[in-house]
Design a protein around this motif. Structure first.
Motif, PDB file in Angstrom:
ATOM      1  N   ALA A 152       0.820  -1.211   0.000  1.00  0.00           N
ATOM      2  CA  ALA A 152       0.000   0.000   0.000  1.00  0.00           C
ATOM      3  C   ALA A 152       0.849   1.254   0.000  1.00  0.00           C
ATOM      4  O   ALA A 152       0.496   2.257  -0.620  1.00  0.00           O
ATOM      5  CB  ALA A 152      -0.922  -0.010   1.229  1.00  0.00           C
ATOM      6  N   LYS A 197      -6.594   5.724  -3.375  1.00  0.00           N
ATOM      7  CA  LYS A 197      -5.338   5.110  -3.805  1.00  0.00           C
ATOM      8  C   LYS A 197      -5.204   3.680  -3.300  1.00  0.00           C
ATOM      9  O   LYS A 197      -4.646   2.815  -3.984  1.00  0.00           O
ATOM     10  CB  LYS A 197      -4.146   5.947  -3.317  1.00  0.00           C
ATOM     11  CG  LYS A 197      -3.873   7.213  -4.120  1.00  0.00           C
ATOM     12  CD  LYS A 197      -2.580   7.858  -3.658  1.00  0.00           C
ATOM     13  CE  LYS A 197      -2.209   9.037  -4.549  1.00  0.00           C
ATOM     14  NZ  LYS A 197      -0.893   9.626  -4.169  1.00  0.00           N
ATOM     15  N   LEU A 198      -5.709   3.452  -2.089  1.00  0.00           N
ATOM     16  CA  LEU A 198      -5.571   2.129  -1.480  1.00  0.00           C
ATOM     17  C   LEU A 198      -6.743   1.211  -1.792  1.00  0.00           C
ATOM     18  O   LEU A 198      -6.739   0.044  -1.407  1.00  0.00           O
ATOM     19  CB  LEU A 198      -5.402   2.266   0.040  1.00  0.00           C
ATOM     20  CG  LEU A 198      -4.197   3.096   0.505  1.00  0.00           C
ATOM     21  CD1 LEU A 198      -4.091   3.082   2.018  1.00  0.00           C
ATOM     22  CD2 LEU A 198      -2.908   2.562  -0.120  1.00  0.00           C
ATOM     23  N   LEU A 206      -9.687   0.404   5.904  1.00  0.00           N
ATOM     24  CA  LEU A 206      -8.354   0.989   5.987  1.00  0.00           C
ATOM     25  C   LEU A 206      -7.540   0.303   7.086  1.00  0.00           C
ATOM     26  O   LEU A 206      -6.367  -0.041   6.884  1.00  0.00           O
ATOM     27  CB  LEU A 206      -8.473   2.489   6.273  1.00  0.00           C
ATOM     28  CG  LEU A 206      -7.247   3.376   5.992  1.00  0.00           C
ATOM     29  CD1 LEU A 206      -6.875   3.322   4.509  1.00  0.00           C
ATOM     30  CD2 LEU A 206      -7.539   4.806   6.414  1.00  0.00           C
ATOM     31  N   LEU A 209      -6.554  -3.245   5.994  1.00  0.00           N
ATOM     32  CA  LEU A 209      -5.435  -3.192   5.064  1.00  0.00           C
ATOM     33  C   LEU A 209      -4.127  -2.930   5.816  1.00  0.00           C
ATOM     34  O   LEU A 209      -3.102  -3.574   5.547  1.00  0.00           O
ATOM     35  CB  LEU A 209      -5.670  -2.097   4.025  1.00  0.00           C
ATOM     36  CG  LEU A 209      -4.533  -1.876   3.009  1.00  0.00           C
ATOM     37  CD1 LEU A 209      -4.442  -3.066   2.055  1.00  0.00           C
ATOM     38  CD2 LEU A 209      -4.730  -0.591   2.242  1.00  0.00           C
TER      39      LEU A 209
END
Length: 223
Positions: A152, A197-198, A206, A209
């Protein structure tokens, strides 16, 4: 008896929020012939301010500090002085932090789990103009490149990574804006950009991740 020329010493600044840690490696460095600790800082903002006042030859900096983190402090110092030599010395055994620290301008990344000799070798490497990584971080970087899921951090700038770090620490958009001296709108827009973006749609995704990619550990979010 002749007195050594002060210019022959490497003038070092220590940046770490734990005073006892600074005391420990200040003692280590003072035992070396050509290393001299000339300044200390306890947080990222202070590190940036003190660097501009003292202009040390080398900064040894943690990446986890109150307020702005080490990655943001590195970015600011290198923006002010492109020739700054900064070596990260941290507990984070994460490829994510290493990648972002180097992207921000650090010249080395050593974890505190290594023996003192590793830090001293890294100092010599950085002062010679080379990138220095401790063996465990070198291994983590190699493993991360072989992972099924792309890293990431490769998609984020150092400033975006700093905001990601603050979001994962449950900082509000208002808190982030105040700490980084940016507008609330900029902070909110950056949060949206980071998610895009991720490829995540919520703060929960989030966090998941970040856990998968070892940006944070499970104990960091334990209630």
């Amino acid at each position: 008896m002749s007195v050594p020329d002060a210019r022959s010493f490497t003038r070092v600044m220590l940046a770490d929020d734990h005073a006892i840690v600074r005391e420990g490696y200040r003692s280590l460095l003072h035992k070396q012939d050509r290393l001299q600790v000339v300044a200390e800082a306890g947080d990222g903002a202070d590190a940036y301010r003190v660097y501009k006042e003292v202009r040390p030859d080398l900064v040894i900096m943690d990446v986890s500090m109150p307020g702005i983190g080490g990655v943001e402090a590195i970015r600011r110092i290198r923006q002010w002085d492109h020739a700054a030599r900064i070596l990260v010395f941290t507990m984070h055994q994460s490829a994510a932090y290493a990648v972002q620290a180097i992207k921000a301008g650090a010249r080395g990344f050593v974890t505190k789990s290594n023996p003192p000799e590793t830090l001293l070798r890294a100092i010599a490497e950085v002062m010679a103009g080379r990138i220095a990584l401790s063996p465990d971080i070198d291994h983590e970087l190699a493993i991360s490149r072989l992972a099924d899921e792309p890293s990431a951090v490769d998609a984020l700038s150092p400033r975006e990574f700093e905001i990601l770090r603050m979001l994962l620490a449950e900082k509000s958009v208002d808190d982030i804006a105040e700490t980084l001296h940016i507008s609330v709108k900029t902070a909110a827009n950056t949060r949206y950009l980071i998610r895009a973006k991720l490829g995540v749609a919520s703060d929960i995704e989030l966090v998941r991740l970040a856990l998968r990619q070892r940006i944070i550990a499970a104990e960091d979010i334990a209630s």
